[in-house]
Scaffold this active site. Structure first.
Site, mmCIF file in Angstrom:
data_model
loop_
_atom_site.group_PDB
_atom_site.id
_atom_site.type_symbol
_atom_site.label_atom_id
_atom_site.label_comp_id
_atom_site.label_asym_id
_atom_site.label_seq_id
_atom_site.Cartn_x
_atom_site.Cartn_y
_atom_site.Cartn_z
ATOM 1 N N LYS A 1 7.469 47.724 48.137
ATOM 2 C CA LYS A 1 8.844 48.024 47.712
ATOM 3 C C LYS A 1 9.532 48.968 48.694
ATOM 4 C CE LYS A 1 9.527 51.316 44.412
ATOM 5 N NZ LYS A 1 10.487 52.384 44.751
ATOM 6 N N ASN A 2 8.858 50.074 49.011
ATOM 7 C CA ASN A 2 9.523 51.114 49.800
ATOM 8 C C ASN A 2 9.626 50.784 51.284
ATOM 9 O OD1 ASN A 2 9.981 52.474 47.475
ATOM 10 N ND2 ASN A 2 8.365 53.996 47.763
ATOM 11 N N ARG B 1 16.332 65.989 44.076
ATOM 12 C CA ARG B 1 16.435 64.999 45.152
ATOM 13 C C ARG B 1 17.786 65.005 45.867
ATOM 14 N NH1 ARG B 1 13.576 59.533 43.233
ATOM 15 N NH2 ARG B 1 13.190 59.298 45.456
ATOM 16 N N ARG C 1 18.154 55.100 43.691
ATOM 17 C CA ARG C 1 18.520 56.082 44.713
ATOM 18 C C ARG C 1 18.403 55.535 46.120
ATOM 19 N NH1 ARG C 1 18.702 61.169 43.047
ATOM 20 N NH2 ARG C 1 18.351 61.793 45.195
ATOM 21 N N ASP D 1 3.290 59.526 44.971
ATOM 22 C CA ASP D 1 3.416 58.295 44.184
ATOM 23 C C ASP D 1 2.086 57.851 43.550
ATOM 24 O OD1 ASP D 1 6.094 58.178 44.694
ATOM 25 O OD2 ASP D 1 5.954 56.690 46.297
ATOM 26 N N ARG E 1 10.691 47.979 38.073
ATOM 27 C CA ARG E 1 11.360 48.385 39.318
ATOM 28 C C ARG E 1 10.407 48.290 40.499
ATOM 29 N NH1 ARG E 1 13.414 54.097 39.407
ATOM 30 N NH2 ARG E 1 13.670 53.344 41.515
ATOM 31 N N CYS F 1 17.717 63.116 38.810
ATOM 32 C CA CYS F 1 16.723 62.052 38.687
ATOM 33 C C CYS F 1 15.559 62.570 37.862
ATOM 34 C CB CYS F 1 16.319 61.683 40.111
ATOM 35 S SG CYS F 1 14.725 60.974 40.325
HETATM 36 N N1 EPU Z 1 14.787 66.271 50.028
HETATM 37 C C1 EPU Z 1 15.752 67.215 50.240
HETATM 38 N N2 EPU Z 1 16.860 66.854 50.975
HETATM 39 C C2 EPU Z 1 17.025 65.593 51.484
HETATM 40 C C3 EPU Z 1 16.018 64.635 51.248
HETATM 41 C C4 EPU Z 1 14.899 64.999 50.515
HETATM 42 O O1 EPU Z 1 15.630 68.355 49.798
HETATM 43 O O2 EPU Z 1 18.046 65.345 52.114
HETATM 44 C C5 EPU Z 1 13.564 66.634 49.255
HETATM 45 C C6 EPU Z 1 13.401 65.837 47.974
HETATM 46 O O3 EPU Z 1 14.156 66.390 46.912
HETATM 47 C C7 EPU Z 1 11.896 65.903 47.752
HETATM 48 C C8 EPU Z 1 11.345 65.885 49.174
HETATM 49 O O4 EPU Z 1 12.423 66.274 50.011
HETATM 50 O O5 EPU Z 1 11.556 67.094 47.124
HETATM 51 C C9 EPU Z 1 10.838 64.549 49.664
HETATM 52 O O6 EPU Z 1 11.767 63.526 49.342
HETATM 53 P P1 EPU Z 1 11.981 62.214 50.218
HETATM 54 O O7 EPU Z 1 13.345 62.237 50.788
HETATM 55 O O8 EPU Z 1 10.824 62.037 51.151
HETATM 56 O O9 EPU Z 1 11.915 61.109 49.095
HETATM 57 P P2 EPU Z 1 12.732 59.762 49.117
HETATM 58 O O10 EPU Z 1 12.892 59.323 50.511
HETATM 59 O O11 EPU Z 1 13.930 59.897 48.251
HETATM 60 C C10 EPU Z 1 10.683 58.130 49.075
HETATM 61 C C11 EPU Z 1 10.195 57.043 48.178
HETATM 62 C C12 EPU Z 1 9.668 57.671 46.896
HETATM 63 C C13 EPU Z 1 8.521 58.631 47.254
HETATM 64 C C14 EPU Z 1 9.028 59.683 48.245
HETATM 65 C C15 EPU Z 1 7.944 60.617 48.751
HETATM 66 C C16 EPU Z 1 11.609 55.196 48.805
HETATM 67 C C17 EPU Z 1 12.695 54.258 48.443
HETATM 68 N N3 EPU Z 1 11.290 56.131 47.899
HETATM 69 O O12 EPU Z 1 11.726 58.793 48.367
HETATM 70 O O13 EPU Z 1 9.158 56.611 46.099
HETATM 71 O O14 EPU Z 1 8.039 59.277 46.103
HETATM 72 O O15 EPU Z 1 9.617 59.034 49.394
HETATM 73 O O16 EPU Z 1 6.919 59.909 49.357
HETATM 74 O O17 EPU Z 1 11.025 55.090 49.871
HETATM 75 C C18 EPU Z 1 8.569 55.507 44.097
HETATM 76 O O18 EPU Z 1 8.348 54.491 44.767
HETATM 77 O O19 EPU Z 1 8.241 55.601 42.884
HETATM 78 C C19 EPU Z 1 9.230 56.672 44.713
HETATM 79 C C20 EPU Z 1 9.802 57.627 44.012
#
Ligand code: EPU
Length: 418
Positions: A22-23, A122, A93, A305, A397, A117
């Site tokens: 998915k990701n 996030r 998101r 995850d 999802r 969320c």
């Molecule tokens: N963060 C910030 N500022 C930003 C971006 C992130 O503070 O601009 C913080 C977030 O709040 C969090 C941390 O950094 O505390 C890491 O977040 P990240 O941005 O890495 O998460 P994401 O990119 O939104 C992806 C996956 C998630 C997975 C996380 C961590 C996708 C679509 N989603 O989310 O997947 O948990 O990386 O590995 O790639 C899931 O599949 O269930 C899922 C939630």
């Protein structure tokens, strides 16, 4: 709302195929925006998040066609709408991933801010700061991020923290920017590598993917390509954890062990016997697992995850485990539900202490997010009696045909349409 009804207590046994990730699929579909050519994406999982992403891209004017082999063909030749509306972004998101590509190719994007969320605040400040450093003018009005740029300029960007979609967004933007971009403290997740490989197949010049320092030489145009999405390492880990928790034996095909070494190490520590080949993993476990401590962190450490699934495994294990969540600040929502099934868990801040209980007993539980639901399903597979997991839409999802796959492994599980 559908529920899953599970009659627990049966060790999983048999073989299944792991779906595309998915990701990885979600950012790769967004990469289709970057070219007027056609992008063929293969091994796309059939999931609600993928459908949401395709709806969003179609609304923008992307031509989308599907073939019967899980292939999606995209053409953004006539993309006319550069808006990601709140109605879609609030349900997924990952919609933020259209921001970088829209800005890089069309010089403008309007993307709704995602809002809060179930697993944490996030924010998307790192995405915005990076694009601003590349020359974009960004304002927030009426809940939307409005970004504009003539042509983005290559830049040296050091992320304040490791962000997966932040790295992906900036990597896609930088692919069409003028000059060289260096992304430091970049995410090393395999999904980032898969996206970089797809972009390179489209003509991008990216090196260093899979390390904390990614180098992108911008090009004027990207072309069409065909790309096969990597296997889903979290789906793989979820089935392995389920087999270990139930004391079963399973073979996963189309699975890559090199993508989840931290998880496999923990499963071995829990007492499971694991063998693997280039595209398969076999796990054999007997009786109760042993408790394992885990601390979540960005790749290659133990993934956030997989935290809920291991919380379920630890709930029935021999011994006491300490699990610490360092990535998201509110990702223990499943704890209260596991306690309803008989688990003994105490939470202090971002740490949970789990005392392995001799047995869990079935109850009705409610999921709050995708991986929490997966943890509850594992607990239900072990629990004596019947467990009903409500709000299955969370699972839909991110897990393709979960009840069919688990049934194939001998679980007594069915979907109840309420
Ligand atoms: N963060 C910030 N500022 C930003 C971006 C992130 O503070 O601009 C913080 C977030 O709040 C969090 C941390 O950094 O505390 C890491 O977040 P990240 O941005 O890495 O998460 P994401 O990119 O939104 C992806 C996956 C998630 C997975 C996380 C961590 C996708 C679509 N989603 O989310 O997947 O948990 O990386 O590995 O790639 C899931 O599949 O269930 C899922 C939630």
């Amino acid at each position: 709302m559908d529920s899953l009804v599970i009659d627990g207590g049966i060790p999983l046994n048999g073989e299944i195929r792991v779906s595309g990730a998915k990701n990885a699929a979600l950012p790769i579909l967004c990469a289709g925006i970057l070219t007027a050519g056609s992008l063929q994406v293969r091994n796309v999982p059939h999931l609600r998040d993928v459908t949401t992403m395709l709806t969003l891209l179609t609304q923008m004017g992307m031509e989308v066609s599907l073939d019967e082999h899980l292939g999606v063909c995209l053409s953004a030749a006539a993309l006319h709408n550069r808006v990601a509306p709140y109605e879609l972004v609030k349900t997924m998101r990952a919609s933020i991933l259209v921001l970088g590509p829209l800005l890089a190719r069309f010089g403008e994007a309007r993307v709704s801010l995602p809002g809060g969320c179930a697993i944490g605040l996030r924010p998307v400040d790192q995405h915005i700061k990076g694009l601003e450093a590349m020359g974009a003018t960004i304002s927030i009005d009426s809940g939307y991020i409005h970004a504009r740029a003539e042509r983005l300029r290559g830049q040296h960007i050091v992320f304040d923290l490791v962000t997966v979609t932040g790295t992906e967004n900036l990597m896609m933007a930088a692919a069409l920017a003028d000059g060289l971009t260096l992304l430091d403290n970049a995410a090393r997740e395999p999904e980032v590598v898969d996206l970089a490989e797809c972009l390179n197949a489209m003509g991008a010049r990216i090196t260093g993917q899979g390390t904390g320092s990614i180098r992108i030489e911008g090009v004027a145009n990207l072309g069409g390509a065909s790309h096969r999405v990597m296997p889903d390492r979290i789906e793989t880990g979820t089935f392995l954890a389920a087999a270990a928790a139930t004391g079963g034996e399973i073979l996963l095909k189309d699975a890559r062990v090199d993508l989840l070494e931290a998880v496999v190490d923990k499963l071995r520590e829990a007492g499971a016997f694991i063998e693997s080949g280039p595209d398969w993993i076999r796990l054999r476990a007997q009786g109760r697992p042993r408790s394992v401590n885990a601390r979540t962190a960005p790749y290659p450490a133990f993934p956030t995850d997989m935290q809920a699934q291991f919380m379920a495994l630890n709930s029935v294990a021999l011994g006491t485990a300490v699990m610490t969540e360092t990535v998201f600040e509110n990702r223990f929502m499943h704890v209260q539900e596991l306690i309803r099934l008989g688990a003994e868990i105490e939470v202090e801040g971002n740490t949970a202490i789990i005392r392995g209980a001799g047995g869990l007993s079935g109850a009705t539980v409610m999921a709050t997010d995708l991986r929490a639901s997966a943890g509850l399903v594992i607990a239900g597979l072990v629990a004596a009696g019947t467990t009903v997991v409500d709000r299955v839409y969370h699972l839909d999802r991110g897990y393709e045909c979960i009840e069919e796959k688990l049934s194939k492994l001998g679980a007594r599980i069915r979907r109840q349409r309420n």
